[in-house]
Write an enzyme that holds these catalytic residues in place. Structure first.
Site, mmCIF file in Angstrom:
data_model
loop_
_atom_site.group_PDB
_atom_site.id
_atom_site.type_symbol
_atom_site.label_atom_id
_atom_site.label_comp_id
_atom_site.label_asym_id
_atom_site.label_seq_id
_atom_site.Cartn_x
_atom_site.Cartn_y
_atom_site.Cartn_z
ATOM 1 N N ASN A 13 0.869 -1.174 0.000
ATOM 2 C CA ASN A 13 0.000 0.000 0.000
ATOM 3 C C ASN A 13 0.907 1.226 0.000
ATOM 4 O O ASN A 13 1.488 1.573 1.021
ATOM 5 C CB ASN A 13 -0.881 -0.041 1.261
ATOM 6 C CG ASN A 13 -1.708 1.220 1.433
ATOM 7 O OD1 ASN A 13 -1.783 2.046 0.522
ATOM 8 N ND2 ASN A 13 -2.324 1.370 2.594
ATOM 9 N N TRP A 14 1.029 1.849 -1.166
ATOM 10 C CA TRP A 14 1.971 2.968 -1.276
ATOM 11 C C TRP A 14 1.441 4.244 -0.645
ATOM 12 O O TRP A 14 2.163 5.240 -0.544
ATOM 13 C CB TRP A 14 2.296 3.224 -2.750
ATOM 14 C CG TRP A 14 3.094 2.131 -3.401
ATOM 15 C CD1 TRP A 14 3.452 0.920 -2.859
ATOM 16 C CD2 TRP A 14 3.632 2.138 -4.729
ATOM 17 N NE1 TRP A 14 4.172 0.187 -3.763
ATOM 18 C CE2 TRP A 14 4.298 0.903 -4.922
ATOM 19 C CE3 TRP A 14 3.609 3.064 -5.777
ATOM 20 C CZ2 TRP A 14 4.938 0.584 -6.119
ATOM 21 C CZ3 TRP A 14 4.240 2.746 -6.967
ATOM 22 C CH2 TRP A 14 4.901 1.521 -7.129
ATOM 23 N N LYS A 15 0.181 4.271 -0.295
ATOM 24 C CA LYS A 15 -0.443 5.462 0.289
ATOM 25 C C LYS A 15 -0.205 6.680 -0.616
ATOM 26 O O LYS A 15 -0.254 6.543 -1.832
ATOM 27 C CB LYS A 15 0.068 5.675 1.720
ATOM 28 C CG LYS A 15 -0.092 4.396 2.549
ATOM 29 C CD LYS A 15 0.149 4.601 4.008
ATOM 30 C CE LYS A 15 -0.046 3.266 4.726
ATOM 31 N NZ LYS A 15 0.093 3.379 6.173
ATOM 32 N N HIS A 99 -9.357 1.283 4.946
ATOM 33 C CA HIS A 99 -8.076 1.496 5.616
ATOM 34 C C HIS A 99 -8.260 2.459 6.792
ATOM 35 O O HIS A 99 -9.063 3.396 6.710
ATOM 36 C CB HIS A 99 -7.049 2.056 4.628
ATOM 37 C CG HIS A 99 -5.666 2.027 5.191
ATOM 38 N ND1 HIS A 99 -5.201 3.017 6.020
ATOM 39 C CD2 HIS A 99 -4.680 1.109 5.089
ATOM 40 C CE1 HIS A 99 -3.971 2.716 6.402
ATOM 41 N NE2 HIS A 99 -3.626 1.558 5.851
ATOM 42 N N GLU A 101 -6.603 4.889 7.765
ATOM 43 C CA GLU A 101 -6.425 6.308 7.443
ATOM 44 C C GLU A 101 -7.690 6.887 6.805
ATOM 45 O O GLU A 101 -8.039 8.046 7.036
ATOM 46 C CB GLU A 101 -5.188 6.482 6.544
ATOM 47 C CG GLU A 101 -3.901 6.296 7.358
ATOM 48 C CD GLU A 101 -2.752 5.643 6.615
ATOM 49 O OE1 GLU A 101 -2.751 5.640 5.371
ATOM 50 O OE2 GLU A 101 -1.847 5.113 7.299
ATOM 51 N N GLU A 171 -5.566 -4.827 10.494
ATOM 52 C CA GLU A 171 -4.505 -3.851 10.731
ATOM 53 C C GLU A 171 -4.781 -3.095 12.022
ATOM 54 O O GLU A 171 -5.555 -2.114 12.021
ATOM 55 C CB GLU A 171 -4.446 -2.852 9.579
ATOM 56 C CG GLU A 171 -4.149 -3.495 8.237
ATOM 57 C CD GLU A 171 -3.526 -2.487 7.280
ATOM 58 O OE1 GLU A 171 -2.401 -2.747 6.840
ATOM 59 O OE2 GLU A 171 -4.129 -1.448 7.004
ATOM 60 N N GLY A 177 2.505 2.212 10.752
ATOM 61 C CA GLY A 177 3.477 3.290 10.598
ATOM 62 C C GLY A 177 4.167 3.683 11.889
ATOM 63 O O GLY A 177 4.800 4.723 11.973
ATOM 64 N N SER A 217 3.390 -2.246 10.337
ATOM 65 C CA SER A 217 4.836 -2.350 10.538
ATOM 66 C C SER A 217 5.411 -3.727 10.162
ATOM 67 O O SER A 217 6.294 -4.237 10.843
ATOM 68 C CB SER A 217 5.199 -1.985 11.981
ATOM 69 O OG SER A 217 4.825 -0.643 12.238
ATOM 70 N N GLY A 238 2.856 -1.102 4.316
ATOM 71 C CA GLY A 238 2.979 0.304 3.956
ATOM 72 C C GLY A 238 4.444 0.669 3.753
ATOM 73 O O GLY A 238 5.030 0.442 2.694
ATOM 74 N N GLY A 239 5.062 1.195 4.802
ATOM 75 C CA GLY A 239 6.430 1.710 4.737
ATOM 76 C C GLY A 239 7.433 0.803 4.029
ATOM 77 O O GLY A 239 8.205 1.263 3.176
HETATM 78 P P1 PGA Z 1 2.896 0.206 7.697
HETATM 79 O O1 PGA Z 1 1.448 0.459 7.047
HETATM 80 O O2 PGA Z 1 3.417 -1.101 7.110
HETATM 81 O O3 PGA Z 1 3.721 1.389 7.296
HETATM 82 O O4 PGA Z 1 2.702 0.089 9.164
HETATM 83 C C1 PGA Z 1 0.538 -0.589 6.842
HETATM 84 C C2 PGA Z 1 -0.723 -0.074 6.218
HETATM 85 O O5 PGA Z 1 -1.165 1.022 6.596
HETATM 86 O O6 PGA Z 1 -1.339 -0.717 5.346
#
Ligand code: PGA
Length: 263
Positions: A13-15, A99, A101, A171, A177, A217, A238-239
């Site tokens: 997930n590149w956000k 998600h 966010e 999640e 993050g 994470s 994500g990251g």
């Molecule tokens: P993260 O994000 O791996 O940076 O914790 C995961 C996500 O939000 O899908």
């Protein structure tokens, strides 16, 4: 032991990272990725970079293209939204909804997430449906109640026959993050609970065949222990998915786990 009927998948997930040229550059850098045959890979760039990604992923690429949003209507007066037919034109097969966010920053509630989910399923997309509790909800003992509400409300009005392309992503919000991964045991416990909810809402067969990913994470050094859990069928990342070296290392680590299992 995990049943073999569930595919294992890593989804990046590149956000809100990587415009079209950075997208091309990243996909060129990671083009030599050769995941183990039982591992499927998805990347979900921002909407404005989907076209570049679609061109960069050639036809023999093992990487599927995901979007980070979808509207349930096919077209219309919905400023800022994206319709399924537009995504299909770009070769998108997967879509992330729910998600944290979107839920917490953009205030999408269960009903709105459910409409996106239903619309995406009806249009033939594989839907990555995210759920998860906040730290405060976990610490006050409400994790299971939150997951139950998100699952039941999000899937409201969606029949079992439409769920062949459902993927759930657990999640925990406190692990996204933050560098704070849920322990493999915490992930397993929440995901086992989620699978039981699916069995209760639908049937055991559907619950057993629905992949449930863990997200929060995930890194090359914790993916193996997460994948060792019976109800963890992959990860939403994500990251670590927007750094070429860590994305390739993640794919390599997950491939090793599956190779050892010979799935
Ligand atoms: P993260 O994000 O791996 O940076 O914790 C995961 C996500 O939000 O899908």
């Amino acid at each position: 032991m995990r049943p073999d009927l569930r595919p294992v998948c890593l989804a990046g997930n590149w956000k809100m990272n990587f415009g079209p040229s950075e997208t091309r550059e990243f996909l060129q850098k990671t083009a030599k990725i050769r995941p183990y045959s039982g591992l499927s890979l998805i990347v979900a760039p921002p909407a404005v970079s989907l076209s570049a990604a679609s061109q960069a992923l050639d036809s023999d690429s093992r990487v599927a293209l995901g979007a980070q949003n979808i509207h349930w209507e096919l077209a219309g007066a919905f400023t800022g939204e994206i319709a399924g037919p537009m995504l299909k034109e770009l070769g998108v097969t997967h879509v992330i909804v729910g998600h944290s966010e979107r839920r917490h920053i953009f205030l999408e509630d269960d009903a709105l997430v459910g409409r996106r989910l239903k619309g995406g399923l009806e249009q033939g997309f594989t839907m990555l449906f995210c759920i998860g509790e906040t730290l405060e909800e976990r610490e006050s003992g409400r994790t299971e109640a939150v997951l139950e509400r998100q699952i039941r409300q999000g899937l409201k009005g969606i029949e079992a026959g439409m769920l062949a392309r459902l993927v759930v992503a657990y999640e925990p919000v406190w692990a996204i993050g933050t560098g704070k991964t849920a322990t493999a045991a915490q992930a397993q416990s929440a995901q086992h609970f989620t699978r039981n909810l699916l069995a209760d809402a639908y049937n055991a067969r559907l619950a057993q065949s629905t992949p449930i990913l863990y997200g929060g994470s995930v890194k090359p050094d914790n993916i193996a222990s997460l994948l060792a859990e019976e109800d963890v069928d992959g990860a939403l990342v994500g990251g670590a998915s927007i750094n070429a070296a860590s994305w390739m290392a993640l794919v390599e680590e997950a491939s090793k786990v599956l190779e050892a299992r010979k799935v």
